[in-house]
Design a protein around this motif. Structure first.
Motif, PDB file in Angstrom:
ATOM      1  N   TYR A 147      -9.746  -0.207  -7.575  1.00  0.00           N
ATOM      2  CA  TYR A 147      -9.965   1.123  -8.160  1.00  0.00           C
ATOM      3  C   TYR A 147     -10.912   1.919  -7.144  1.00  0.00           C
ATOM      4  O   TYR A 147     -11.475   1.328  -6.397  1.00  0.00           O
TER       5      TYR A 147
ATOM      6  N   GLU B  74      -9.662   7.304  -8.403  1.00  0.00           N
ATOM      7  CA  GLU B  74      -9.041   6.625  -9.405  1.00  0.00           C
ATOM      8  C   GLU B  74      -8.061   5.454  -9.040  1.00  0.00           C
ATOM      9  O   GLU B  74      -8.161   5.041  -7.942  1.00  0.00           O
ATOM     10  N   MET B  75      -7.122   5.256  -9.757  1.00  0.00           N
ATOM     11  CA  MET B  75      -6.029   4.115  -9.582  1.00  0.00           C
ATOM     12  C   MET B  75      -4.639   4.850  -9.538  1.00  0.00           C
ATOM     13  O   MET B  75      -4.358   5.637 -10.213  1.00  0.00           O
TER      14      MET B  75
ATOM     15  N   LEU C 101      -1.058   3.953 -10.065  1.00  0.00           N
ATOM     16  CA  LEU C 101      -0.414   2.655 -10.589  1.00  0.00           C
ATOM     17  C   LEU C 101       1.040   2.731  -9.898  1.00  0.00           C
ATOM     18  O   LEU C 101       1.557   3.643  -9.643  1.00  0.00           O
TER      19      LEU C 101
ATOM     20  N   THR D 222       4.523  -0.175  -8.916  1.00  0.00           N
ATOM     21  CA  THR D 222       5.093  -1.227  -9.354  1.00  0.00           C
ATOM     22  C   THR D 222       6.259  -1.516  -8.090  1.00  0.00           C
ATOM     23  O   THR D 222       6.565  -0.638  -7.790  1.00  0.00           O
TER      24      THR D 222
ATOM     25  N   LYS E 149       3.015  -5.554 -10.614  1.00  0.00           N
ATOM     26  CA  LYS E 149       2.227  -4.127 -11.052  1.00  0.00           C
ATOM     27  C   LYS E 149       0.831  -4.373 -11.013  1.00  0.00           C
ATOM     28  O   LYS E 149       0.170  -5.377 -11.270  1.00  0.00           O
ATOM     29  N   ASN E 150      -0.041  -2.984 -10.601  1.00  0.00           N
ATOM     30  CA  ASN E 150      -1.348  -3.166 -10.262  1.00  0.00           C
ATOM     31  C   ASN E 150      -1.950  -2.833 -11.565  1.00  0.00           C
ATOM     32  O   ASN E 150      -1.325  -2.097 -12.604  1.00  0.00           O
ATOM     33  N   ASP E 151      -3.391  -3.023 -11.905  1.00  0.00           N
ATOM     34  CA  ASP E 151      -3.826  -2.997 -13.186  1.00  0.00           C
ATOM     35  C   ASP E 151      -4.649  -1.375 -13.087  1.00  0.00           C
ATOM     36  O   ASP E 151      -5.173  -1.208 -11.948  1.00  0.00           O
ATOM     37  N   ASP E 152      -4.752  -0.669 -14.099  1.00  0.00           N
ATOM     38  CA  ASP E 152      -5.063   0.636 -14.256  1.00  0.00           C
ATOM     39  C   ASP E 152      -6.462   0.773 -13.988  1.00  0.00           C
ATOM     40  O   ASP E 152      -7.269   1.877 -13.547  1.00  0.00           O
ATOM     41  N   GLU E 153      -7.370  -0.418 -14.030  1.00  0.00           N
ATOM     42  CA  GLU E 153      -8.791  -0.438 -13.925  1.00  0.00           C
ATOM     43  C   GLU E 153      -8.915  -1.341 -12.669  1.00  0.00           C
ATOM     44  O   GLU E 153     -10.347  -1.331 -12.331  1.00  0.00           O
TER      45      GLU E 153
END
Length: 155
Positions: free
Chosen positions: A79, A84-85, A87, A89, A116-120
């Protein structure tokens, strides 16, 4: 076949950082070392996965193989308070197959892996067919890590 997911939190790989989360813009020594450790770990793990299953890396709707460095970088894993992030895939598969959506991939019975990466920015989720070869391989490889079940959502 049912799609299921397993989440791997970065605190399985590194705990020695001074912030609440690994901020890719943070230059403090411990955080930088920890991010490097996470990226090195994933580089090794994903390289072995690709070699074991003769996988290439693809974006959902593209049939051009990517290099591992497209995934193993700060902007995919961590993050940023400023940015921010993003997202993202990726699909690991033996043959180039494009998918219109997660719904389309979810119906596939092939032995593929979606990452998939995490939104946080706390970890990564792996998705696959339940009890598939790749599912069993990941469970065995990560048996000493804390994995969390993650439901496959087609959105």
């Amino acid at each position: 076949m049912q799609k299921i997911g397993l989440g791997l939190d970065y605190n399985n790989i590194c705990k020695d950082y001074n912030t609440v989360y690994l901020d890719r813009d943070n230059n403090d020594r411990e955080t930088v070392q920890c991010m490097k450790k996470v990226m090195d770990w994933f580089n090794k793990f994903l390289s072995e996965l690709m070699q074991t299953f003769d996988y290439g890396i693809y974006r959902m709707n593209q049939n051009v193989a990517l290099e591992l460095k497209e995934i193993v970088q700060k902007r995919f894993f961590f993050y940023s308070l400023e940015k921010e992030m993003i997202l993202q895939t990726f699909i690991f598969q033996s043959e180039a197959t494009t998918f219109d959506s997660l719904v389309h991939w979810g119906k596939s019975t092939e032995n593929t892996l979606l990452i998939k990466n995490d939104d946080e920015g706390e970890g990564i989720s792996f998705y696959f067919n339940e009890n598939s070869e790749v599912h069993l391989w990941i469970q065995e490889k990560l048996k000493d890590y804390s994995l969390d079940p993650v439901p496959f959502e087609e959105v």
